[in-house]
Design an enzyme around this catalytic site. Structure first.
Site, PDB file in Angstrom:
ATOM      1  N   ASN A 166      12.946  34.004  17.129  1.00 17.68           N
ATOM      2  CA  ASN A 166      12.903  35.020  17.678  1.00 17.68           C
ATOM      3  C   ASN A 166      12.017  34.982  18.978  1.00 17.68           C
ATOM      4  O   ASN A 166      10.770  34.778  18.989  1.00 17.68           O
ATOM      5  CB  ASN A 166      11.965  36.160  16.916  1.00 17.68           C
ATOM      6  N   TRP A 167      12.943  34.724  20.072  1.00 15.88           N
ATOM      7  CA  TRP A 167      12.317  34.298  21.314  1.00 15.88           C
ATOM      8  C   TRP A 167      11.364  35.712  21.969  1.00 15.88           C
ATOM      9  O   TRP A 167      10.707  35.392  23.066  1.00 15.88           O
ATOM     10  CB  TRP A 167      13.169  34.016  22.311  1.00 15.88           C
ATOM     11  N   LYS A 168      11.592  36.611  21.257  1.00 16.55           N
ATOM     12  CA  LYS A 168      10.834  37.942  21.984  1.00 16.55           C
ATOM     13  C   LYS A 168      11.010  38.354  23.377  1.00 16.55           C
ATOM     14  O   LYS A 168      12.022  37.751  23.982  1.00 16.55           O
ATOM     15  CB  LYS A 168       9.203  38.158  21.481  1.00 16.55           C
ATOM     16  N   HIS A 218      11.838  44.948  13.225  1.00 14.14           N
ATOM     17  CA  HIS A 218      10.790  44.127  13.433  1.00 14.14           C
ATOM     18  C   HIS A 218       9.480  44.844  13.578  1.00 14.14           C
ATOM     19  O   HIS A 218       9.298  45.896  14.252  1.00 14.14           O
ATOM     20  CB  HIS A 218      11.025  43.195  14.749  1.00 14.14           C
ATOM     21  N   GLU A 250       6.923  44.720  15.588  1.00 13.29           N
ATOM     22  CA  GLU A 250       6.676  45.353  16.775  1.00 13.29           C
ATOM     23  C   GLU A 250       7.365  46.070  17.419  1.00 13.29           C
ATOM     24  O   GLU A 250       6.856  47.176  18.089  1.00 13.29           O
ATOM     25  CB  GLU A 250       6.970  44.007  18.080  1.00 13.29           C
ATOM     26  N   GLU A 298       7.611  39.802   6.940  1.00 12.83           N
ATOM     27  CA  GLU A 298       6.657  39.329   7.721  1.00 12.83           C
ATOM     28  C   GLU A 298       5.254  40.112   7.727  1.00 12.83           C
ATOM     29  O   GLU A 298       5.248  41.443   8.336  1.00 12.83           O
ATOM     30  CB  GLU A 298       7.246  39.326   9.167  1.00 12.83           C
ATOM     31  N   GLY A 303       1.985  36.212  15.180  1.00 12.13           N
ATOM     32  CA  GLY A 303       1.192  35.851  16.170  1.00 12.13           C
ATOM     33  C   GLY A 303      -0.259  35.785  16.484  1.00 12.13           C
ATOM     34  O   GLY A 303      -0.764  35.548  17.189  1.00 12.13           O
ATOM     35  N   SER A 348       3.548  33.304  11.941  1.00 12.85           N
ATOM     36  CA  SER A 348       2.723  32.092  12.277  1.00 12.85           C
ATOM     37  C   SER A 348       3.290  30.853  11.485  1.00 12.85           C
ATOM     38  O   SER A 348       2.476  30.000  11.084  1.00 12.85           O
ATOM     39  CB  SER A 348       1.240  32.571  12.084  1.00 12.85           C
ATOM     40  N   GLY A 395       8.568  33.119  15.460  1.00 11.73           N
ATOM     41  CA  GLY A 395       8.211  33.734  16.910  1.00 11.73           C
ATOM     42  C   GLY A 395       7.788  32.315  17.943  1.00 11.73           C
ATOM     43  O   GLY A 395       8.515  31.757  18.410  1.00 11.73           O
ATOM     44  N   GLY A 396       6.388  32.316  17.849  1.00 20.66           N
ATOM     45  CA  GLY A 396       5.857  31.637  18.865  1.00 20.66           C
ATOM     46  C   GLY A 396       6.325  30.260  18.720  1.00 20.66           C
ATOM     47  O   GLY A 396       6.642  29.477  19.713  1.00 20.66           O
TER      48      GLY A 396
END
Ligand code: PGA
Length: 261
Positions: free
Chosen positions: A11-13, A99, A101, A171, A177, A217, A238-239
C-alpha cells in the site's frame, strides 16, 4: 490442513511521484513475481496508468494492480470520485476497503465500507477489507469485539461464493506506521478469532479458505515470524513496501511459509 496461498500487498498510500513509482513498479515486477505468493501493489490514483503500463507484459502470475479507494456507484455526479469500471479500464484488479486511515482520518462510515465491499465483489475485483482496533480499544480488552463488529458490518450482504475474492487485513490501528508491531502471538490470537467470526457469518469451510493478512509495521526483519503463525496469510505493507529490497524480503518470507505449509 487447508493451504491458503499467502497474499502480500504493498500500500503505497500518498507517496511517490512518476519516476519513483515507475522504478518501484519495475523492481517489484522483476523480483517479487513468484507463483508461491499473490502480490499486489496499490499506487496513488495519478500513477495507476504508469504502474499499469510497467506491469503489463509480465510473465504469469504477475503482480496485481490495486487501487487504494473508489466510489461504489457506476457513474454520475460524484465530484472527485473514481468508479470501479474506470479502474478496471486501466487493469486494476484489486481494491482496498475500510483502511484505518479512511475510517479514522477521512471518517468513512460502516455503511459506505459495506457498500464498497459489495460493489467491489460484484465488479469481480479482489477486495481487501481492512479491520482493526485502536489502542484504547485494545487496552480495554475489546480487540476481538471490534474486529467482530467490523467484519459483520463489512461483510453484510456478501454472497458465500464471493468470499473466494475477499481477503481480510487485520491491522491494529496503533501498529500502523508507528514502528510498533503486534507480537506474533497477539496477532495470531486476533486472526484466529476473526476466522471464527467468518465461520459464524458464513461457514467453517469458507472461514478456513479466507485469507487474513496482518498489517502494521511489517518489515523485512519481522515478516517471517509473523507469517509463521498458522492463521496469518501474508501482509498488507505500508512503509516497507516503498523500498523494493524490503518488500522483496517480505514476499520471500511469505513464500517460505507457503512452501512449508
Ligand atoms: P505500515 O502500514 O506498514 O506503514 O504500518 C500498513 C498499512 O497501513 O496497510
Amino acid at each position: 490442513m487447508v493451504s491458503r496461498k499467502p497474499f502480500v500487498g504493498g500500500n503505497w498510500k500518498m507517496n511517490l511521484h512518476t519516476s519513483e513509482a515507475h522504478a518501484l513498479a519495475r523492481a517489484v515486477a522483476n523480483s517479487c513475481n513468484t507463483p508461491a505468493v499473490d502480490v499486489a501493489v496499490f499506487p496513488a490514483f495519478p500513477y495507476l496508468v504508469e504502474v499499469s503500463t510497467v506491469l503489463q507484459g509480465q510473465p504469469n502470475p504477475g503482480v496485481l494492480l490495486g487501487a487504494q479507494d473508489f466510489y461504489p456507484a457506476a457513474n454520475g455526479a460524484f465530484t472527485g470520485e473514481v468508479s470501479l469500471s474506470m479502474l478496471q479500464d486501466h487493469g486494476v484488479a484489486a481494491v482496498l476497503v475500510g483502511h484505518s486511515e479512511r475510517r479514522h482520518i477521512i471518517g468513512e462510515p460502516e455503511t459506505l465500507i459495506n457498500d464498497k465491499v459489495q460493489a467491489g465483489l460484484e465488479a469481480g475485483m479482489e477486495v481487501i477489507l481492512c479491520i482493526g482496533e485502536k489502542l484504547e480499544q485494545r487496552e480495554a480488552g475489546k480487540t476481538d469485539a471490534i474486529n467482530a463488529a467490523q467484519l459483520a458490518y463489512g461483510l453484510a450482504g456478501v454472497k458465500p461464493e464471493q468470499m473466494a475474492r475477499l481477503t481480510v487485513a487485520y491491522e491494529p490501528v496503533w501498529a500502523i506506521g508507528t514502528g510498533k508491531t503486534a507480537t506474533p502471538q497477539d496477532a495470531q490470537a486476533a486472526h484466529a478469532a476473526c476466522r471464527e467470526v467468518i465461520a459464524s457469518l458464513f461457514n467453517g469451510k469458507i472461514a478456513q479458505s479466507t485469507r487474513i493478512q496482518y498489517g502494521g509495521s511489517v518489515k523485512g526483519s519481522n515478516a517471517a515470524e509473523l507469517f509463521a503463525q498458522p492463521d496469518i496469510d501474508g501482509g498488507l505493507i505500508g512503509g516497507a513496501s516503498l523500498k523494493s529490497d524490503e518488500f522483496l524480503t517480505i514476499v520471500q518470507a511469505a513464500a517460505a511459509r507457503s512452501e512449508k505449509g
